[in-house]
Design an enzyme around this catalytic site. Sequence first.
Site, PDB file in Angstrom:
ATOM      1  N   THR A 135      56.475  51.643  68.700  1.00 32.65           N
ATOM      2  CA  THR A 135      56.267  50.723  67.574  1.00 32.65           C
ATOM      3  C   THR A 135      56.959  51.232  66.310  1.00 32.65           C
ATOM      4  O   THR A 135      57.161  52.447  66.154  1.00 32.65           O
ATOM      5  CB  THR A 135      54.744  50.599  67.309  1.00 32.65           C
ATOM      6  OG1 THR A 135      54.542  49.994  66.051  1.00 32.65           O
ATOM      7  CG2 THR A 135      54.060  51.966  67.270  1.00 32.65           C
ATOM      8  N   GLU A 137      55.483  51.304  63.627  1.00 34.27           N
ATOM      9  CA  GLU A 137      54.421  51.856  62.774  1.00 34.27           C
ATOM     10  C   GLU A 137      54.492  53.380  62.683  1.00 34.27           C
ATOM     11  O   GLU A 137      53.918  53.982  61.774  1.00 34.27           O
ATOM     12  CB  GLU A 137      53.045  51.370  63.254  1.00 34.27           C
ATOM     13  CG  GLU A 137      52.988  49.850  63.237  1.00 34.27           C
ATOM     14  CD  GLU A 137      51.611  49.240  63.462  1.00 34.27           C
ATOM     15  OE1 GLU A 137      50.597  49.893  63.166  1.00 34.27           O
ATOM     16  OE2 GLU A 137      51.558  48.078  63.919  1.00 34.27           O
TER      17      GLU A 137
HETATM   18  P1  NAD Z   1      48.079  45.159  74.800  1.00 35.64           P
HETATM   19  O1  NAD Z   1      46.920  45.838  74.155  1.00 35.64           O
HETATM   20  O2  NAD Z   1      48.141  43.668  74.838  1.00 35.64           O
HETATM   21  O3  NAD Z   1      48.232  45.651  76.313  1.00 35.64           O
HETATM   22  C1  NAD Z   1      48.066  46.983  76.693  1.00 35.64           C
HETATM   23  C2  NAD Z   1      47.906  47.011  78.205  1.00 35.64           C
HETATM   24  O4  NAD Z   1      47.748  48.383  78.602  1.00 35.64           O
HETATM   25  C3  NAD Z   1      46.689  46.246  78.711  1.00 35.64           C
HETATM   26  O5  NAD Z   1      47.046  45.423  79.802  1.00 35.64           O
HETATM   27  C4  NAD Z   1      45.735  47.343  79.142  1.00 35.64           C
HETATM   28  O6  NAD Z   1      44.886  46.960  80.218  1.00 35.64           O
HETATM   29  C5  NAD Z   1      46.706  48.446  79.543  1.00 35.64           C
HETATM   30  N1  NAD Z   1      46.078  49.775  79.479  1.00 35.64           N
HETATM   31  C6  NAD Z   1      45.372  50.296  78.448  1.00 35.64           C
HETATM   32  N2  NAD Z   1      44.935  51.519  78.765  1.00 35.64           N
HETATM   33  C7  NAD Z   1      45.390  51.784  80.013  1.00 35.64           C
HETATM   34  C8  NAD Z   1      45.271  52.903  80.877  1.00 35.64           C
HETATM   35  N3  NAD Z   1      44.571  53.988  80.529  1.00 35.64           N
HETATM   36  N4  NAD Z   1      45.888  52.849  82.090  1.00 35.64           N
HETATM   37  C9  NAD Z   1      46.592  51.745  82.459  1.00 35.64           C
HETATM   38  N5  NAD Z   1      46.711  50.659  81.684  1.00 35.64           N
HETATM   39  C10 NAD Z   1      46.118  50.676  80.479  1.00 35.64           C
HETATM   40  O7  NAD Z   1      49.363  45.773  74.065  1.00 35.64           O
HETATM   41  P2  NAD Z   1      50.751  45.081  73.693  1.00 35.64           P
HETATM   42  O8  NAD Z   1      50.618  44.468  72.361  1.00 35.64           O
HETATM   43  O9  NAD Z   1      51.251  44.313  74.823  1.00 35.64           O
HETATM   44  O10 NAD Z   1      51.654  46.403  73.502  1.00 35.64           O
HETATM   45  C11 NAD Z   1      52.316  46.991  74.614  1.00 35.64           C
HETATM   46  C12 NAD Z   1      53.085  48.207  74.135  1.00 35.64           C
HETATM   47  O11 NAD Z   1      54.009  47.833  73.128  1.00 35.64           O
HETATM   48  C13 NAD Z   1      52.193  49.271  73.522  1.00 35.64           C
HETATM   49  O12 NAD Z   1      52.682  50.528  73.918  1.00 35.64           O
HETATM   50  C14 NAD Z   1      52.360  49.078  72.029  1.00 35.64           C
HETATM   51  O13 NAD Z   1      52.170  50.285  71.329  1.00 35.64           O
HETATM   52  C15 NAD Z   1      53.795  48.603  71.956  1.00 35.64           C
HETATM   53  N6  NAD Z   1      54.117  47.735  70.815  1.00 35.64           N
HETATM   54  C16 NAD Z   1      53.344  46.639  70.526  1.00 35.64           C
HETATM   55  C17 NAD Z   1      53.701  45.808  69.464  1.00 35.64           C
HETATM   56  C18 NAD Z   1      52.903  44.580  69.125  1.00 35.64           C
HETATM   57  O14 NAD Z   1      53.171  43.917  68.118  1.00 35.64           O
HETATM   58  N7  NAD Z   1      51.929  44.173  69.940  1.00 35.64           N
HETATM   59  C19 NAD Z   1      54.843  46.099  68.693  1.00 35.64           C
HETATM   60  C20 NAD Z   1      55.602  47.226  69.032  1.00 35.64           C
HETATM   61  C21 NAD Z   1      55.242  48.022  70.082  1.00 35.64           C
HETATM   62  P1  TYD Z   2      47.730  43.074  63.185  1.00 31.96           P
HETATM   63  O1  TYD Z   2      48.053  41.816  63.914  1.00 31.96           O
HETATM   64  O2  TYD Z   2      46.453  43.786  63.480  1.00 31.96           O
HETATM   65  O3  TYD Z   2      48.985  44.035  63.396  1.00 31.96           O
HETATM   66  P2  TYD Z   2      49.337  45.480  62.686  1.00 31.96           P
HETATM   67  O4  TYD Z   2      48.155  45.961  61.954  1.00 31.96           O
HETATM   68  O5  TYD Z   2      49.660  46.332  63.854  1.00 31.96           O
HETATM   69  O6  TYD Z   2      50.502  45.190  61.811  1.00 31.96           O
HETATM   70  O7  TYD Z   2      47.763  42.756  61.633  1.00 31.96           O
HETATM   71  C1  TYD Z   2      48.892  42.172  61.003  1.00 31.96           C
HETATM   72  C2  TYD Z   2      48.609  42.132  59.513  1.00 31.96           C
HETATM   73  O8  TYD Z   2      47.524  41.213  59.283  1.00 31.96           O
HETATM   74  C3  TYD Z   2      48.159  43.458  58.943  1.00 31.96           C
HETATM   75  O9  TYD Z   2      48.691  43.613  57.636  1.00 31.96           O
HETATM   76  C4  TYD Z   2      46.650  43.343  58.883  1.00 31.96           C
HETATM   77  C5  TYD Z   2      46.425  41.868  58.622  1.00 31.96           C
HETATM   78  N1  TYD Z   2      45.175  41.300  59.186  1.00 31.96           N
HETATM   79  C6  TYD Z   2      44.301  40.572  58.374  1.00 31.96           C
HETATM   80  O10 TYD Z   2      44.547  40.374  57.172  1.00 31.96           O
HETATM   81  N2  TYD Z   2      43.146  40.097  58.931  1.00 31.96           N
HETATM   82  C7  TYD Z   2      42.826  40.303  60.235  1.00 31.96           C
HETATM   83  O11 TYD Z   2      41.737  39.843  60.676  1.00 31.96           O
HETATM   84  C8  TYD Z   2      43.744  41.017  61.078  1.00 31.96           C
HETATM   85  C9  TYD Z   2      43.441  41.278  62.515  1.00 31.96           C
HETATM   86  C10 TYD Z   2      44.902  41.498  60.499  1.00 31.96           C
END
Ligand code: NAD
Ligand code: TYD
Length: 353
Positions: A135, A137
């Site tokens: 990420t 972040e």
């Molecule tokens: P998500 O929370 O939707 O999915 C995570 C998945 O991992 C789930 O299916 C869960 O069951 C599985 N999981 C959790 N713990 C586990 C374990 N111990 N063993 C096996 N499986 C396990 O997450 P996401 O939003 O799809 O993110 C996927 C990846 O991308 C993560 O590594 C996250 O850090 C990264 N990422 C996410 C975002 C975003 O905006 N969502 C952005 C950049 C990077």
């Molecule tokens: P989020 O979707 O949790 O992603 P991240 O914190 O990983 O960026 O949040 C996106 C932005 O929205 C973040 O600045 C936090 C804000 N936010 C709210 O204001 N209210 C909420 O209920 C949530 C979940 C997030």
Amino acid sequence: MRNNYQKILITGGAGFIGSHVVRLFVNKYPDGMIYNLDLLTYAGNLENLRDLENKPNYRFIKGDITDQAFIHDLFTTEKFDAVVHLAAESHVDRSIKDPLAFINTNVLGTVNLLNAAKDLWQHNIGDHLFYHISTDEVYGSLDEGGFFLETTAYDPQSPYSASKASSDHFVRAYRNTYGLPVIVSNCSNNYGPNQFPEKLIPLFINNIKNNQPLPVYGKGENVRDWLYVIDHARAIDLIFNEGRIGETYNIGGFNEWKNLDLVKLLCRVMDEKLGRDPGSSEQLITYVTDRAGHDLRYAIDATKMMKELNWKPSLQFEEGLSKTVDWYLANTEWLEHVTSGSYQKYYQEQYGN
Ligand code: NAD
Ligand code: TYD
């Protein structure tokens, strides 16, 4: 496919981004075998992958990436050629409540996978790939100006980002120490179908639909850089095939939105789609106590992806948001299933008084 890989392990494939990556790989690589390893935590949902259940080149494995014996046996038995690692605890608010769960899954789980890959591949390590999905972040928080580059120093500010930063460091350390062929990509905030409604966009879509308050943290001035999930999946596929070993790729849509502006746009889109009076959903906006240590701004410079791999986002944000809303309105059963049971307890603890 890169190196004619036959067996690809995708971890976290039942989650939001993982399910889109699994679908892309299963459909694009009919001659390869795609394994989806997922523990099915609250965020993992096999309903995300119904359309793939009968595909001959797809196999789901339920299991925990932190379980050393299980992971070692799985790698020994299946002899994966390459790994795309997405499994993680992914929500910042949950990391504030329970940091150890994030260290366990994101750090220990990743190192456990690295060890299994290193041991399995030790005799021909150069032929393989461990691709770690991370990420933006990890770079910390920006003020109004500037962008995150691949060379930006890590400065994680939340337990979630600290755990992801740590896992990234381990991945790179395994390349330096053991010669493991690794690639890391760091992406900005994703949105789109199948995202668990704890994250901003799906949470607010669900609340608008149900006429529930929209809890905006602080003044809604924080800025995020949003990318449609399928564009992230396309980027992952490109990097998997053409990315240079040892490199880092930043992925983002050059699409920054202040939270409040995004929420107002979402309200307008929802009013239109639900046939409500213009301005009615905005009435649901409720300012709540800010998130602890809330990062002000994330913004990715994705020039390297664009120049080196010829990637660019396929959708404008307004179009992606409209498609996302359509998906949630059409998939009421999916939404009902994931918001019943433990979700209610989470919601009460996070947003209740
Ligand atoms: P998500 O929370 O939707 O999915 C995570 C998945 O991992 C789930 O299916 C869960 O069951 C599985 N999981 C959790 N713990 C586990 C374990 N111990 N063993 C096996 N499986 C396990 O997450 P996401 O939003 O799809 O993110 C996927 C990846 O991308 C993560 O590594 C996250 O850090 C990264 N990422 C996410 C975002 C975003 O905006 N969502 C952005 C950049 C990077
Ligand atoms: P989020 O979707 O949790 O992603 P991240 O914190 O990983 O960026 O949040 C996106 C932005 O929205 C973040 O600045 C936090 C804000 N936010 C709210 O204001 N209210 C909420 O209920 C949530 C979940 C997030």
